[in-house]
Design a protein around this motif. Sequence first.
Motif, PDB file in Angstrom:
ATOM      1  N   ALA A 221      52.653  -2.803   9.761  1.00 17.88           N
ATOM      2  CA  ALA A 221      54.047  -2.996   9.365  1.00 17.88           C
ATOM      3  C   ALA A 221      54.497  -1.872   8.429  1.00 17.88           C
ATOM      4  O   ALA A 221      55.606  -1.328   8.574  1.00 17.88           O
ATOM      5  N   GLU A 222      53.646  -1.495   7.477  1.00 22.59           N
ATOM      6  CA  GLU A 222      53.994  -0.432   6.540  1.00 22.59           C
ATOM      7  C   GLU A 222      54.244   0.883   7.262  1.00 22.59           C
ATOM      8  O   GLU A 222      55.205   1.600   6.972  1.00 22.59           O
ATOM      9  N   LYS A 238      66.140   7.898  18.019  1.00 23.78           N
ATOM     10  CA  LYS A 238      65.583   6.986  19.023  1.00 23.78           C
ATOM     11  C   LYS A 238      64.178   6.532  18.621  1.00 23.78           C
ATOM     12  O   LYS A 238      63.854   5.341  18.685  1.00 23.78           O
ATOM     13  N   GLN A 239      63.339   7.487  18.188  1.00 25.71           N
ATOM     14  CA  GLN A 239      61.983   7.134  17.770  1.00 25.71           C
ATOM     15  C   GLN A 239      62.012   6.214  16.546  1.00 25.71           C
ATOM     16  O   GLN A 239      61.243   5.243  16.458  1.00 25.71           O
ATOM     17  N   GLY A 240      62.903   6.506  15.608  1.00 24.18           N
ATOM     18  CA  GLY A 240      62.997   5.679  14.417  1.00 24.18           C
ATOM     19  C   GLY A 240      63.466   4.273  14.729  1.00 24.18           C
ATOM     20  O   GLY A 240      62.911   3.289  14.226  1.00 24.18           O
ATOM     21  N   LEU A 241      64.480   4.161  15.562  1.00 28.55           N
ATOM     22  CA  LEU A 241      64.987   2.844  15.935  1.00 28.55           C
ATOM     23  C   LEU A 241      63.944   2.048  16.715  1.00 28.55           C
ATOM     24  O   LEU A 241      63.803   0.832  16.535  1.00 28.55           O
ATOM     25  N   GLU A 242      63.207   2.721  17.575  1.00 29.19           N
ATOM     26  CA  GLU A 242      62.170   2.034  18.352  1.00 29.19           C
ATOM     27  C   GLU A 242      61.089   1.468  17.436  1.00 29.19           C
ATOM     28  O   GLU A 242      60.621   0.335  17.625  1.00 29.19           O
ATOM     29  N   ALA A 243      60.699   2.252  16.425  1.00 29.05           N
ATOM     30  CA  ALA A 243      59.681   1.771  15.488  1.00 29.05           C
ATOM     31  C   ALA A 243      60.193   0.583  14.681  1.00 29.05           C
ATOM     32  O   ALA A 243      59.466  -0.403  14.466  1.00 29.05           O
ATOM     33  N   LEU A 244      61.443   0.658  14.242  1.00 32.05           N
ATOM     34  CA  LEU A 244      62.004  -0.435  13.454  1.00 32.05           C
ATOM     35  C   LEU A 244      62.211  -1.685  14.301  1.00 32.05           C
ATOM     36  O   LEU A 244      62.060  -2.818  13.816  1.00 32.05           O
ATOM     37  N   LEU A 245      62.552  -1.503  15.572  1.00 33.81           N
ATOM     38  CA  LEU A 245      62.682  -2.655  16.462  1.00 33.81           C
ATOM     39  C   LEU A 245      61.318  -3.311  16.686  1.00 33.81           C
ATOM     40  O   LEU A 245      61.202  -4.552  16.720  1.00 33.81           O
ATOM     41  N   GLN A 246      60.294  -2.472  16.829  1.00 30.11           N
ATOM     42  CA  GLN A 246      58.935  -2.998  16.961  1.00 30.11           C
ATOM     43  C   GLN A 246      58.529  -3.760  15.696  1.00 30.11           C
ATOM     44  O   GLN A 246      57.884  -4.810  15.763  1.00 30.11           O
ATOM     45  N   LEU A 247      58.936  -3.248  14.546  1.00 31.52           N
ATOM     46  CA  LEU A 247      58.663  -3.932  13.286  1.00 31.52           C
ATOM     47  C   LEU A 247      59.362  -5.288  13.263  1.00 31.52           C
ATOM     48  O   LEU A 247      58.769  -6.302  12.847  1.00 31.52           O
ATOM     49  N   CYS A 249      60.242  -7.123  15.831  1.00 31.56           N
ATOM     50  CA  CYS A 249      59.674  -8.041  16.828  1.00 31.56           C
ATOM     51  C   CYS A 249      58.282  -8.534  16.432  1.00 31.56           C
ATOM     52  O   CYS A 249      57.951  -9.712  16.657  1.00 31.56           O
ATOM     53  N   ASN A 250      57.477  -7.660  15.861  1.00 30.95           N
ATOM     54  CA  ASN A 250      56.075  -8.001  15.594  1.00 30.95           C
ATOM     55  C   ASN A 250      55.789  -8.414  14.159  1.00 30.95           C
ATOM     56  O   ASN A 250      54.756  -9.041  13.889  1.00 30.95           O
ATOM     57  N   HIS A 251      56.697  -8.047  13.235  1.00 31.62           N
ATOM     58  CA  HIS A 251      56.465  -8.363  11.818  1.00 31.62           C
ATOM     59  C   HIS A 251      57.801  -8.772  11.193  1.00 31.62           C
ATOM     60  O   HIS A 251      58.250  -8.168  10.217  1.00 31.62           O
ATOM     61  N   SER A 252      58.425  -9.765  11.756  1.00 29.28           N
ATOM     62  CA  SER A 252      59.773 -10.141  11.338  1.00 29.28           C
ATOM     63  C   SER A 252      59.849 -10.581   9.878  1.00 29.28           C
ATOM     64  O   SER A 252      60.917 -10.505   9.260  1.00 29.28           O
ATOM     65  N   ASP A 253      58.713 -11.051   9.301  1.00 30.61           N
ATOM     66  CA  ASP A 253      58.736 -11.508   7.913  1.00 30.61           C
ATOM     67  C   ASP A 253      58.309 -10.428   6.926  1.00 30.61           C
ATOM     68  O   ASP A 253      58.201 -10.682   5.727  1.00 30.61           O
ATOM     69  N   PHE A 254      58.074  -9.204   7.416  1.00 30.78           N
ATOM     70  CA  PHE A 254      57.633  -8.123   6.530  1.00 30.78           C
ATOM     71  C   PHE A 254      58.703  -7.844   5.483  1.00 30.78           C
ATOM     72  O   PHE A 254      59.876  -7.613   5.810  1.00 30.78           O
ATOM     73  N   ARG A 255      58.324  -7.893   4.236  1.00 29.78           N
ATOM     74  CA  ARG A 255      59.238  -7.661   3.111  1.00 29.78           C
ATOM     75  C   ARG A 255      60.516  -8.474   3.246  1.00 29.78           C
ATOM     76  O   ARG A 255      61.627  -7.950   3.156  1.00 29.78           O
ATOM     77  N   ASP A 256      60.343  -9.722   3.509  1.00 30.32           N
ATOM     78  CA  ASP A 256      61.478 -10.649   3.628  1.00 30.32           C
ATOM     79  C   ASP A 256      62.471 -10.228   4.715  1.00 30.32           C
ATOM     80  O   ASP A 256      63.696 -10.325   4.543  1.00 30.32           O
ATOM     81  N   GLY A 257      61.920  -9.731   5.840  1.00 24.30           N
ATOM     82  CA  GLY A 257      62.776  -9.384   6.974  1.00 24.30           C
ATOM     83  C   GLY A 257      63.532  -8.086   6.802  1.00 24.30           C
ATOM     84  O   GLY A 257      64.674  -7.951   7.272  1.00 24.30           O
ATOM     85  N   VAL A 258      62.906  -7.076   6.167  1.00 20.07           N
ATOM     86  CA  VAL A 258      63.576  -5.810   5.882  1.00 20.07           C
ATOM     87  C   VAL A 258      63.920  -5.029   7.144  1.00 20.07           C
ATOM     88  O   VAL A 258      64.818  -4.173   7.138  1.00 20.07           O
ATOM     89  N   ALA A 259      63.247  -5.313   8.274  1.00 19.83           N
ATOM     90  CA  ALA A 259      63.477  -4.541   9.504  1.00 19.83           C
ATOM     91  C   ALA A 259      64.920  -4.626   9.964  1.00 19.83           C
ATOM     92  O   ALA A 259      65.502  -3.622  10.406  1.00 19.83           O
TER      93      ALA A 259
END
Length: 289
Positions: A221-222, A238-247, A249-259
């Motif tokens: 997630a980090e 595009k690469q940045g948005l794809e990584a954040l979308l993956q974050l 989808c896969n780590h929706s609770d990371f840092r209180d949903g910062v994605a």
Amino acid sequence: MQPNSPIIEATEQNIQQILEQSQQIPVIVGFWASWSEPCQQMAPILERLVNEYQGKVILANVNADEQQMLASQFGVRSLPSLKLVFQGKLVSELDGAQTEGAIRQWLAPVVDPEAAQQQQEEGFIEQVRMAIEAGHTEQAEGALRQTLEQSPDKHAIRALLVELLLGEGRLDDAQSVLAQVTEDAEPLRPFRARFALLDKLEGAGQSLADLSARIADKPTAEDLYAYGLQAAAAGQFKQGLEALLQLLCNHSDFRDGVARNALLEVFECLPKGDPLASEYRRKMFNYLY
């Protein structure tokens, strides 16, 4: 000729008076002849342009057959022949049949200098972009920096230099160039938004290459968060948005949903109506709802 018309018939008797007007307004002294087909073809183009400029230029038509002394004094050797006089001096000449575009370009530096300067700046930016695409980044950077030394208020050129530096991962250099302008210049706003993304990383300082390798192997997630923000800041949206979308989808609770907020902040870095923003807004919406 109508009163106060910008189109005048010039003769030996009134040419001095006409040229005196050039102290305030540029004067086109146009030499023509009734037997010349190119003259007849170009006449309506010239008249339309002069009327369009609405008092920014005067056209003084000279019948070369009837005013041979004037033609000789102005050094006319072919027809049609245009002489541009400003502030009492002959500043430019144009001989032979010309297109409307060629006449506009010829007049622009004197009649509409702001438009000419804008056109010149756009041409310079296009040349620099081509140099960057061809891999000549060092020469491109040198040209941009030299131009900014002479004209620090060229914000579009400064934006291109910041973009180049960000693309090379030279974040400190890019931020230094950006910080030289404190005013809210529109071409620089997207880059200020990109640096706002980096501020959220609290000085992580990891290279894009390292982060990319890590998320390709075993994404945490980090790493997804850091890569997403840094890639977007570097213009790799595009690469940045794809990584954040993956974050998301896969780590929706990371840092209180910062994605989710991170995605929205990257959207703000893109021009209004950008198709990439629309695409990833839909993807985010589909996942959330």
